[in-house]
Design a protein around this motif. Structure first.
Motif, PDB file in Angstrom:
ATOM      1  N   LYS A 254     -30.603   2.792  23.094  1.00 32.34           N
ATOM      2  CA  LYS A 254     -30.749   1.359  23.349  1.00 32.34           C
ATOM      3  C   LYS A 254     -29.646   0.553  22.665  1.00 32.34           C
ATOM      4  O   LYS A 254     -29.032   0.995  21.696  1.00 32.34           O
ATOM      5  CB  LYS A 254     -32.125   0.867  22.904  1.00 32.34           C
ATOM      6  N   GLU A 255     -29.428  -0.638  23.165  1.00 26.60           N
ATOM      7  CA  GLU A 255     -28.407  -1.515  22.611  1.00 26.60           C
ATOM      8  C   GLU A 255     -28.794  -1.961  21.204  1.00 26.60           C
ATOM      9  O   GLU A 255     -29.957  -1.940  20.816  1.00 26.60           O
ATOM     10  CB  GLU A 255     -28.197  -2.723  23.516  1.00 26.60           C
ATOM     11  N   ARG A 256     -27.783  -2.380  20.437  1.00 30.70           N
ATOM     12  CA  ARG A 256     -27.990  -2.863  19.068  1.00 30.70           C
ATOM     13  C   ARG A 256     -27.258  -4.189  18.899  1.00 30.70           C
ATOM     14  O   ARG A 256     -26.147  -4.368  19.413  1.00 30.70           O
ATOM     15  CB  ARG A 256     -27.456  -1.851  18.048  1.00 30.70           C
ATOM     16  N   PHE A 257     -27.889  -5.106  18.183  1.00 26.38           N
ATOM     17  CA  PHE A 257     -27.265  -6.374  17.836  1.00 26.38           C
ATOM     18  C   PHE A 257     -27.231  -6.520  16.320  1.00 26.38           C
ATOM     19  O   PHE A 257     -28.185  -6.153  15.623  1.00 26.38           O
ATOM     20  CB  PHE A 257     -28.049  -7.556  18.420  1.00 26.38           C
ATOM     21  N   SER A 258     -26.142  -7.044  15.799  1.00 26.80           N
ATOM     22  CA  SER A 258     -26.071  -7.379  14.374  1.00 26.80           C
ATOM     23  C   SER A 258     -25.155  -8.583  14.200  1.00 26.80           C
ATOM     24  O   SER A 258     -24.326  -8.884  15.067  1.00 26.80           O
ATOM     25  CB  SER A 258     -25.584  -6.196  13.531  1.00 26.80           C
ATOM     26  N   ILE A 259     -25.323  -9.267  13.064  1.00 30.51           N
ATOM     27  CA  ILE A 259     -24.542 -10.473  12.800  1.00 30.51           C
ATOM     28  C   ILE A 259     -24.029 -10.421  11.365  1.00 30.51           C
ATOM     29  O   ILE A 259     -24.741 -10.796  10.430  1.00 30.51           O
ATOM     30  CB  ILE A 259     -25.377 -11.752  13.006  1.00 30.51           C
ATOM     31  N   PRO A 260     -22.806  -9.932  11.151  1.00 30.29           N
ATOM     32  CA  PRO A 260     -22.208 -10.025   9.821  1.00 30.29           C
ATOM     33  C   PRO A 260     -21.576 -11.396   9.600  1.00 30.29           C
ATOM     34  O   PRO A 260     -21.017 -11.995  10.533  1.00 30.29           O
ATOM     35  CB  PRO A 260     -21.144  -8.924   9.832  1.00 30.29           C
ATOM     36  N   VAL A 261     -21.680 -11.886   8.368  1.00 31.88           N
ATOM     37  CA  VAL A 261     -21.022 -13.111   7.952  1.00 31.88           C
ATOM     38  C   VAL A 261     -20.003 -12.729   6.881  1.00 31.88           C
ATOM     39  O   VAL A 261     -20.378 -12.286   5.789  1.00 31.88           O
ATOM     40  CB  VAL A 261     -22.023 -14.134   7.392  1.00 31.88           C
ATOM     41  N   PHE A 262     -18.732 -12.839   7.209  1.00 31.52           N
ATOM     42  CA  PHE A 262     -17.658 -12.442   6.302  1.00 31.52           C
ATOM     43  C   PHE A 262     -17.231 -13.652   5.476  1.00 31.52           C
ATOM     44  O   PHE A 262     -16.787 -14.664   6.023  1.00 31.52           O
ATOM     45  CB  PHE A 262     -16.467 -11.896   7.090  1.00 31.52           C
ATOM     46  N   ILE A 263     -17.368 -13.550   4.170  1.00 40.71           N
ATOM     47  CA  ILE A 263     -17.069 -14.643   3.256  1.00 40.71           C
ATOM     48  C   ILE A 263     -15.719 -14.388   2.594  1.00 40.71           C
ATOM     49  O   ILE A 263     -15.527 -13.354   1.947  1.00 40.71           O
ATOM     50  CB  ILE A 263     -18.181 -14.779   2.199  1.00 40.71           C
ATOM     51  N   ASP A 264     -14.797 -15.330   2.762  1.00 40.99           N
ATOM     52  CA  ASP A 264     -13.449 -15.193   2.221  1.00 40.99           C
ATOM     53  C   ASP A 264     -13.148 -16.317   1.241  1.00 40.99           C
ATOM     54  O   ASP A 264     -13.650 -17.434   1.376  1.00 40.99           O
ATOM     55  CB  ASP A 264     -12.407 -15.240   3.344  1.00 40.99           C
ATOM     56  N   ALA A 265     -12.268 -16.032   0.283  1.00 43.61           N
ATOM     57  CA  ALA A 265     -11.793 -17.062  -0.639  1.00 43.61           C
ATOM     58  C   ALA A 265     -10.811 -17.994   0.072  1.00 43.61           C
ATOM     59  O   ALA A 265     -10.227 -17.638   1.105  1.00 43.61           O
ATOM     60  CB  ALA A 265     -11.122 -16.410  -1.846  1.00 43.61           C
ATOM     61  N   ASP A 266     -10.645 -19.188  -0.468  1.00 40.69           N
ATOM     62  CA  ASP A 266      -9.677 -20.139   0.078  1.00 40.69           C
ATOM     63  C   ASP A 266      -8.278 -19.538   0.012  1.00 40.69           C
ATOM     64  O   ASP A 266      -7.865 -19.008  -1.023  1.00 40.69           O
ATOM     65  CB  ASP A 266      -9.696 -21.437  -0.720  1.00 40.69           C
ATOM     66  N   ARG A 267      -7.541 -19.642   1.081  1.00 41.93           N
ATOM     67  CA  ARG A 267      -6.256 -18.945   1.175  1.00 41.93           C
ATOM     68  C   ARG A 267      -5.169 -19.538   0.299  1.00 41.93           C
ATOM     69  O   ARG A 267      -4.152 -18.891   0.079  1.00 41.93           O
ATOM     70  CB  ARG A 267      -5.809 -18.881   2.634  1.00 41.93           C
ATOM     71  N   ASP A 268      -5.371 -20.745  -0.207  1.00 38.78           N
ATOM     72  CA  ASP A 268      -4.350 -21.331  -1.075  1.00 38.78           C
ATOM     73  C   ASP A 268      -4.620 -21.043  -2.555  1.00 38.78           C
ATOM     74  O   ASP A 268      -3.855 -21.486  -3.415  1.00 38.78           O
ATOM     75  CB  ASP A 268      -4.261 -22.838  -0.857  1.00 38.78           C
ATOM     76  N   LYS A 269      -5.677 -20.279  -2.853  1.00 35.67           N
ATOM     77  CA  LYS A 269      -6.032 -20.007  -4.236  1.00 35.67           C
ATOM     78  C   LYS A 269      -5.424 -18.681  -4.704  1.00 35.67           C
ATOM     79  O   LYS A 269      -5.408 -17.684  -3.970  1.00 35.67           O
ATOM     80  CB  LYS A 269      -7.549 -19.955  -4.406  1.00 35.67           C
ATOM     81  N   THR A 270      -4.913 -18.698  -5.930  1.00 32.24           N
ATOM     82  CA  THR A 270      -4.406 -17.473  -6.564  1.00 32.24           C
ATOM     83  C   THR A 270      -5.427 -17.013  -7.598  1.00 32.24           C
ATOM     84  O   THR A 270      -5.935 -17.816  -8.380  1.00 32.24           O
ATOM     85  CB  THR A 270      -3.051 -17.728  -7.236  1.00 32.24           C
ATOM     86  N   VAL A 271      -5.735 -15.741  -7.580  1.00 27.34           N
ATOM     87  CA  VAL A 271      -6.753 -15.217  -8.491  1.00 27.34           C
ATOM     88  C   VAL A 271      -6.133 -14.193  -9.438  1.00 27.34           C
ATOM     89  O   VAL A 271      -5.217 -13.452  -9.084  1.00 27.34           O
ATOM     90  CB  VAL A 271      -7.926 -14.574  -7.716  1.00 27.34           C
ATOM     91  N   ASP A 272      -6.672 -14.200 -10.641  1.00 23.60           N
ATOM     92  CA  ASP A 272      -6.354 -13.181 -11.642  1.00 23.60           C
ATOM     93  C   ASP A 272      -7.643 -12.422 -11.923  1.00 23.60           C
ATOM     94  O   ASP A 272      -8.706 -12.772 -11.400  1.00 23.60           O
ATOM     95  CB  ASP A 272      -5.794 -13.845 -12.903  1.00 23.60           C
ATOM     96  N   CYS A 273      -7.584 -11.433 -12.758  1.00 24.52           N
ATOM     97  CA  CYS A 273      -8.749 -10.612 -13.048  1.00 24.52           C
ATOM     98  C   CYS A 273      -9.907 -11.459 -13.568  1.00 24.52           C
ATOM     99  O   CYS A 273      -9.717 -12.366 -14.386  1.00 24.52           O
ATOM    100  CB  CYS A 273      -8.363  -9.548 -14.072  1.00 24.52           C
ATOM    101  N   LEU A 274     -11.113 -11.198 -13.075  1.00 25.95           N
ATOM    102  CA  LEU A 274     -12.296 -11.933 -13.508  1.00 25.95           C
ATOM    103  C   LEU A 274     -12.501 -11.824 -15.018  1.00 25.95           C
ATOM    104  O   LEU A 274     -12.270 -10.759 -15.606  1.00 25.95           O
ATOM    105  CB  LEU A 274     -13.549 -11.382 -12.821  1.00 25.95           C
ATOM    106  N   PRO A 275     -12.961 -12.899 -15.656  1.00 28.79           N
ATOM    107  CA  PRO A 275     -13.309 -12.810 -17.081  1.00 28.79           C
ATOM    108  C   PRO A 275     -14.345 -11.713 -17.304  1.00 28.79           C
ATOM    109  O   PRO A 275     -15.228 -11.502 -16.477  1.00 28.79           O
ATOM    110  CB  PRO A 275     -13.918 -14.196 -17.368  1.00 28.79           C
ATOM    111  N   GLY A 276     -14.205 -11.002 -18.397  1.00 29.30           N
ATOM    112  CA  GLY A 276     -15.155  -9.945 -18.723  1.00 29.30           C
ATOM    113  C   GLY A 276     -14.888  -8.612 -18.058  1.00 29.30           C
ATOM    114  O   GLY A 276     -15.581  -7.626 -18.318  1.00 29.30           O
ATOM    115  N   CYS A 277     -13.877  -8.579 -17.172  1.00 29.76           N
ATOM    116  CA  CYS A 277     -13.590  -7.326 -16.454  1.00 29.76           C
ATOM    117  C   CYS A 277     -12.317  -6.654 -16.969  1.00 29.76           C
ATOM    118  O   CYS A 277     -11.790  -5.738 -16.327  1.00 29.76           O
ATOM    119  CB  CYS A 277     -13.474  -7.599 -14.950  1.00 29.76           C
TER     120      CYS A 277
END
Length: 311
Positions: A262-285
């Motif tokens: 039978k057919e299957r349906f799913s709905i993923p929601v892909f969450i991305d960071a703002d493309r103009d933001k620069t990230v460094d390593c998370l604090p505590g990591c």
């Protein structure tokens, strides 16, 4: 510590452990109304249960990286870099932020084709966005040692997310057994994280954190969504959080039954960071005994690099 705050911290700590050790988790009590989810699935089925020429009235742009509009079932004769196994037998419709200031404009089916489709899809997107900002990312930050609770908000202000309506058409069991067709081959997601809504068909599998190459079924649980860490957040966390391989297959018991799958349906929601933001390593990591593995990187640069490797 007040009881409510203590309970929130305990939930966040459990969430962090799941993200660190497995990279996947079931989440309940999202605040996204169930009737809104049910209606999105109903409209998804209506969109796909139409002739292909009507679906193509909301076409995906020619640029592969522009995740908008309708993409048809993969053509097995088409040369695509990432195909090395049975071709994914699926079709999809992508949409995102519908504001005038959005980075990409949506491609909608004509209103007369599917009355109310756009209005409800936008409402669904906004409900998922509200969950992301009010519950999901604060809980994720609260659980990671050394990260302030509101930390991720600064990096996710543009709502540059993608909702994908996925349809896996029905097909004979034999076509899956002989390798003619697949559903989705093993992969990781490339952004911050993903929230998945799925129907009752089943088929999602996640690689075991203890046995590489072995995949574990992730069956649908009513009233929950499936959450997973994606590659950008894994890098951002100095590989503390796990972006885990996952795939969709026909459940083995259904193949054994034979006949039509039978057919299957799913709905993923892909969450991305703002493309103009620069990230460094998370604090505590990172620390004296745990050096940073990666240089700071612009989110847009990272996403473009991943997209260019695919298309």
């Amino acid at each position: 510590m007040p009881l409510v705050v203590q309970e929130a911290k305990e939930i966040a700590d459990k969430f962090y452990v799941a993200c660190r050790d497995v990279g996947f988790a079931y989440l309940a009590n999202t605040g996204i109304p169930q009737d809104k989810v049910d209606t999105m699935f109903d409209l998804c089925a209506k969109f796909y249960n139409r002739p292909v020429e009507l679906k193509q009235r909301a076409p995906h742009p020619p640029e592969g990286w522009k995740h908008r509009g309708y993409s048809g079932v993969f053509d097995a004769d088409e040369p695509v870099k990432i195909r090395s196994q049975a071709p994914d037998f699926k079709e999809s419709f992508d949409f995102g932020n519908d504001s005038d200031s959005a980075r990409l404009q949506n491609v909608w089916p004509p209103e007369e084709d599917l009355p109310g489709f756009r209005q409800h899809a936008v409402g669904f997107f906004n409900a998922c966005r509200e969950f992301q900002t009010s519950k999901l990312l604060p809980a994720l930050a609260l659980g990671i040692p050394g990260v302030p609770e509101g930390f991720f908000h600064e990096y996710h202000q543009e709502a540059d997310n993608v909702v994908r309506l996925l349809h896996y058409p029905a097909a004979p069991a034999e076509s899956f057994l002989n390798g003619e067709k697949g559903r989705i081959n093993a992969h990781t997601d490339y952004g911050t994280c993903t929230v998945l809504f799925q129907d009752d068909c089943g088929g999602l599998e996640v690689e075991s954190p203890h046995e590489p190459g072995k995949f574990i079924s992730v069956p649908p649980i009513p009233g929950t969504v499936v959450f997973n860490i994606a590659d950008f957040l894994m890098r951002w966390s100095n590989d503390t959080l796990k972006s885990t391989l996952h795939r969709v297959r026909v459940p083995p018991q259904r193949l054994e039954e034979g006949g039509m799958i039978k057919e299957r349906f799913s709905i993923p929601v892909f969450i991305d960071a703002d493309r103009d933001k620069t990230v460094d390593c998370l604090p505590g990591c990172f620390g004296p005994d745990r050096p940073k593995k990666y240089e700071p990187i612009n989110a847009g640069q990272y996403i473009n690099m991943r997209l260019n490797a695919t298309y």
